[in-house]
Scaffold this motif. Structure first.
Motif, PDB file in Angstrom:
ATOM      1  N   THR A 120      63.413 -22.376  21.108  1.00  0.00           N
ATOM      2  CA  THR A 120      62.229 -21.849  20.417  1.00  0.00           C
ATOM      3  C   THR A 120      61.710 -20.597  21.125  1.00  0.00           C
ATOM      4  O   THR A 120      60.504 -20.361  21.168  1.00  0.00           O
ATOM      5  CB  THR A 120      61.084 -22.880  20.368  1.00  0.00           C
ATOM      6  OG1 THR A 120      60.900 -23.424  21.677  1.00  0.00           O
ATOM      7  CG2 THR A 120      61.354 -23.986  19.386  1.00  0.00           C
ATOM      8  N   HIS A 174      61.387 -29.123  10.577  1.00  0.00           N
ATOM      9  CA  HIS A 174      62.539 -28.501  11.219  1.00  0.00           C
ATOM     10  C   HIS A 174      63.002 -27.271  10.447  1.00  0.00           C
ATOM     11  O   HIS A 174      63.413 -26.286  11.040  1.00  0.00           O
ATOM     12  CB  HIS A 174      63.686 -29.519  11.351  1.00  0.00           C
ATOM     13  CG  HIS A 174      63.478 -30.473  12.490  1.00  0.00           C
ATOM     14  ND1 HIS A 174      64.082 -31.711  12.536  1.00  0.00           N
ATOM     15  CD2 HIS A 174      62.718 -30.382  13.605  1.00  0.00           C
ATOM     16  CE1 HIS A 174      63.702 -32.318  13.652  1.00  0.00           C
ATOM     17  NE2 HIS A 174      62.872 -31.539  14.311  1.00  0.00           N
ATOM     18  N   ALA A 222      60.673 -24.514  11.242  1.00  0.00           N
ATOM     19  CA  ALA A 222      60.824 -24.014  12.609  1.00  0.00           C
ATOM     20  C   ALA A 222      62.185 -23.374  12.851  1.00  0.00           C
ATOM     21  O   ALA A 222      62.484 -22.979  13.973  1.00  0.00           O
ATOM     22  CB  ALA A 222      60.608 -25.153  13.597  1.00  0.00           C
ATOM     23  N   TYR A 268      60.288 -16.604  16.804  1.00  0.00           N
ATOM     24  CA  TYR A 268      59.596 -17.443  17.790  1.00  0.00           C
ATOM     25  C   TYR A 268      58.541 -16.681  18.577  1.00  0.00           C
ATOM     26  O   TYR A 268      57.780 -17.279  19.325  1.00  0.00           O
ATOM     27  CB  TYR A 268      60.607 -18.118  18.723  1.00  0.00           C
ATOM     28  CG  TYR A 268      61.519 -19.049  17.965  1.00  0.00           C
ATOM     29  CD1 TYR A 268      60.991 -20.112  17.242  1.00  0.00           C
ATOM     30  CD2 TYR A 268      62.889 -18.856  17.932  1.00  0.00           C
ATOM     31  CE1 TYR A 268      61.813 -20.948  16.503  1.00  0.00           C
ATOM     32  CE2 TYR A 268      63.718 -19.692  17.203  1.00  0.00           C
ATOM     33  CZ  TYR A 268      63.176 -20.735  16.493  1.00  0.00           C
ATOM     34  OH  TYR A 268      63.979 -21.563  15.758  1.00  0.00           O
ATOM     35  N   LEU A 296      56.531 -24.555  18.319  1.00  0.00           N
ATOM     36  CA  LEU A 296      56.895 -25.860  17.767  1.00  0.00           C
ATOM     37  C   LEU A 296      56.688 -26.947  18.819  1.00  0.00           C
ATOM     38  O   LEU A 296      57.095 -26.795  19.964  1.00  0.00           O
ATOM     39  CB  LEU A 296      58.362 -25.861  17.324  1.00  0.00           C
ATOM     40  CG  LEU A 296      58.952 -27.228  16.943  1.00  0.00           C
ATOM     41  CD1 LEU A 296      58.392 -27.723  15.619  1.00  0.00           C
ATOM     42  CD2 LEU A 296      60.476 -27.170  16.882  1.00  0.00           C
ATOM     43  N   SER A 353      57.906 -30.618  18.852  1.00  0.00           N
ATOM     44  CA  SER A 353      58.673 -31.582  18.078  1.00  0.00           C
ATOM     45  C   SER A 353      58.214 -32.999  18.384  1.00  0.00           C
ATOM     46  O   SER A 353      57.519 -33.242  19.364  1.00  0.00           O
ATOM     47  CB  SER A 353      60.159 -31.417  18.369  1.00  0.00           C
ATOM     48  OG  SER A 353      60.381 -31.628  19.735  1.00  0.00           O
ATOM     49  N   LEU A 391      53.479 -25.395  14.802  1.00  0.00           N
ATOM     50  CA  LEU A 391      53.902 -26.567  14.037  1.00  0.00           C
ATOM     51  C   LEU A 391      53.957 -27.760  14.980  1.00  0.00           C
ATOM     52  O   LEU A 391      54.551 -27.673  16.057  1.00  0.00           O
ATOM     53  CB  LEU A 391      55.289 -26.349  13.434  1.00  0.00           C
ATOM     54  CG  LEU A 391      55.480 -25.086  12.607  1.00  0.00           C
ATOM     55  CD1 LEU A 391      56.949 -24.904  12.240  1.00  0.00           C
ATOM     56  CD2 LEU A 391      54.633 -25.144  11.348  1.00  0.00           C
TER      57      LEU A 391
END
Lengths: 236, 317
Positions: free
Chosen positions: A85, B60, B63, B87, B92, B94, B167
């Protein structure tokens, strides 16, 4: 040192599986020392210890543990998401990981193989074995890194390649030796320090070209697969 | 389906819009997400739905960790799939509790800041850790943390680059009430500052407390979206079914038919099945009616009150 390198190294040495790397090199050194101290002829113990154990077992197994550890372990436990990410081009993730895997494997194998090579023949052989192993470590690492991205069972598939393809088939079906990292390493070491202890099965150009092709090709494959990395679907 | 009406707080930062257009995702024959379209702007949005509704799959895809089988997911017009530069604006958290347990929270967040190539990673890491109130434990290995603390460390890492879109997949799982409240406050303030926050949850109350806007997913489809109060009203006004057993079912049935909140009564050997339009009015009226007619209620069972059935009702509506 890049942050990816740092996290990869911390992750590798921070996991217990890293301890799996220690016994095999120790056995290699112990056998070489034992044979020398008992006065066994190096022509007798050299090939089984240097090639049979060193290049056929220690090098691929160490490379397997490390190569699947630098990325596969992170994919397994999900921490890879933290690195992914980030706005980093994916080669900036794959190349540091490949470098760590190759470096750690090469050093782990170099120490015992140099000792065994020196005891068996000469410093030149020891260094040649270490240098050829380092190139082998690069090819193996690229292979196991790519495997981590194309399958969920990289360790298993890696073992199948090492044990079945290189080990079993390599012994009985000579054609498979052309596509065997182990044989390339033997060829390259023999070229660097020609000795009776090593028997090359492929030519030097073939070994050199294939090592390069595997290292580069599989790295490019790994980078591309990481670009399309999907988190496993959870459809309950 | 009601329309989405996000309340726009005064934007203090550049805002971003996450847009999903006709997004579907299937695994073989299993459809996990089915033709979902939505636009997420500044503010906090709750993604509500029962387990297995496809919330995680949808997150997902948002993202960039899963390719849509059909449709597009874009952040300010750019696809999120195979596009790492998004990004810079996206964070994110998760659901999977995956952290580098061998690092301290500070090292972990600092590594994130460095990977983002922030100009002053140390300052950014300290700011993010302060935001989740983890300063006291920041030099301990994450392996020693409780679940809630790990979650906060992950949120800090996701916030370190101050993303416009955040997220979070089930962020309140495993948190104690105090941590939960703190996280809710944090999400609120981020939303009020003009960031686009989306979090998923299967718990109605969590969504109710955090967000005014909600997207409800059921069985891979977007069942409802819009203002939470509207959806809440839809949910409370649906017909409720109760099973009633009493000393005299027939007499009770007759008396219940006169009650305005009751829309239907069925009598069989095992007891009464009562349909009521208003949950509260019926449950308040029943004891009075029973008392007035000298009937003793032995059992009152609300049927089909699972969240899944509530959501399914919304889907039909």
């Amino acid at each position: 040192m890049s942050t990816v390198t740092w996290i990869t190294a911390r992750g590798l040495f921070g996991r217990r599986r890293f301890l799996m790397l220690l016994p095999l090199p120790a056995v290699l050194v112990a056998l070489a020392v034992l044979c020398t101290s008992l006065g066994v002829d190096p022509r007798e113990w050299g090939p089984p210890v240097l090639v049979g154990l060193g290049l056929a077992v220690v090098l691929p197994v160490v490379a397997l543990v490390v190569g699947t550890g630098v990325l596969g372990a992170e994919i397994d436990d999900g921490t890879v998401v933290h690195v992914l990410t980030k706005p980093l081009p994916r080669w900036q993730i794959v190349l540091p990981k490949l470098a760590v895997a190759t470096g750690v494997s090469a050093v782990t194998v170099a120490v015992p193989i140099v000792v065994a090579g020196v005891l068996a023949d000469s410093v030149r052989l020891g260094v040649a074995l270490a240098a050829a192993s380092a190139l082998g470590a690069l090819a193996y690492s690229a292979l196991f890194l790519a495997l981590s991205l194309v399958t969920r069972r990289p360790v298993l598939l890696g073992l199948v390649y090492v044990l079945i393809w290189e080990g079993l088939l390599g012994r009985f079906v000579s054609g498979t030796r052309v596509l065997s990292v182990q044989q390339w390493v033997i060829t390259l070491a023999d070229r660097l320090a020609p000795t009776d202890l090593l028997t090359a099965a492929v030519s030097v150009p073939v070994a050199a070209v294939l090592t390069t092709l595997v290292a580069v090709g599989l790295t490019i494959l790994a980078i591309d697969r990481l670009r399309s990395f999907s988190v496993a679907g959870e459809t309950s | 389906m009601t329309t989405l009406s996000a309340e726009a707080p005064a934007p203090a930062v550049t805002t971003s819009t996450l847009a999903l257009t006709g997004v579907s995702r299937w695994y073989g024959n299993v459809v996990a997400v089915n033709d979902v379209s939505m636009r997420l702007g500044p503010g906090v949005t709750g993604l509500l739905g029962p387990n297995g509704a496809g919330k995680t799959t949808l997150l997902h895809m948002m993202a960039g960790f899963l390719a849509p089988s059909r449709g597009t997911v874009t952040l300010d017009g750019e696809p999120t799939w195979r596009n790492p530069p998004v990004y810079r604006r996206l964070g994110l958290v998760s659901e999977r509790e995956a952290v580098h347990t061998f690092l301290t929270a500070y090292e972990f967040v600092l590594a994130s800041a460095k990977l983002h190539r922030l100009p002053d990673p140390a300052a950014a890491a300290r700011r993010a850790i302060a935001l989740v109130e983890l300063e006291d434990a920041q030099d301990r290995r994450i392996g020693t943390y409780s679940k809630g603390m790990r979650q906060r460390a992950r949120v800090a890492a996701a916030l370190v680059h101050d993303p416009q879109v955040l997220l979070l997949d089930e962020p309140f799982n495993g948190m104690d009430p105090r941590q939960r409240l703190h996280m809710m406050t944090l999400l609120h303030s981020l939303g009020d500052a003009g960031r686009t926050i989306l979090f998923s949850s299967h718990i109605l109350e969590e969504v109710e407390q955090v967000s005014g806007t909600v997207q409800v997913m059921v069985a891979g489809r977007l069942a409802a979206s819009g203002d939470f109060r509207t959806i809440r009203r839809l949910m409370t006004n649906r017909p409720h079914v109760f099973t009633v057993r009493s000393t005299d079912d027939r007499a009770l049935a007759v008396a219940l038919m006169a009650e305005p909140s009751v829309t239907g009564v069925e009598l069989d050997r095992t007891g009464l099945t009562v349909k009521a339009g208003d949950y509260g009015a019926f449950t308040r009226a029943l004891p009075k009616i029973a008392l007035a007619h000298g009937v003793r209620v032995r059992q009152l069972l609300p049927e089909d009150e699972s969240l899944e059935s509530v959501f399914s009702y919304l889907l039909e509506g």
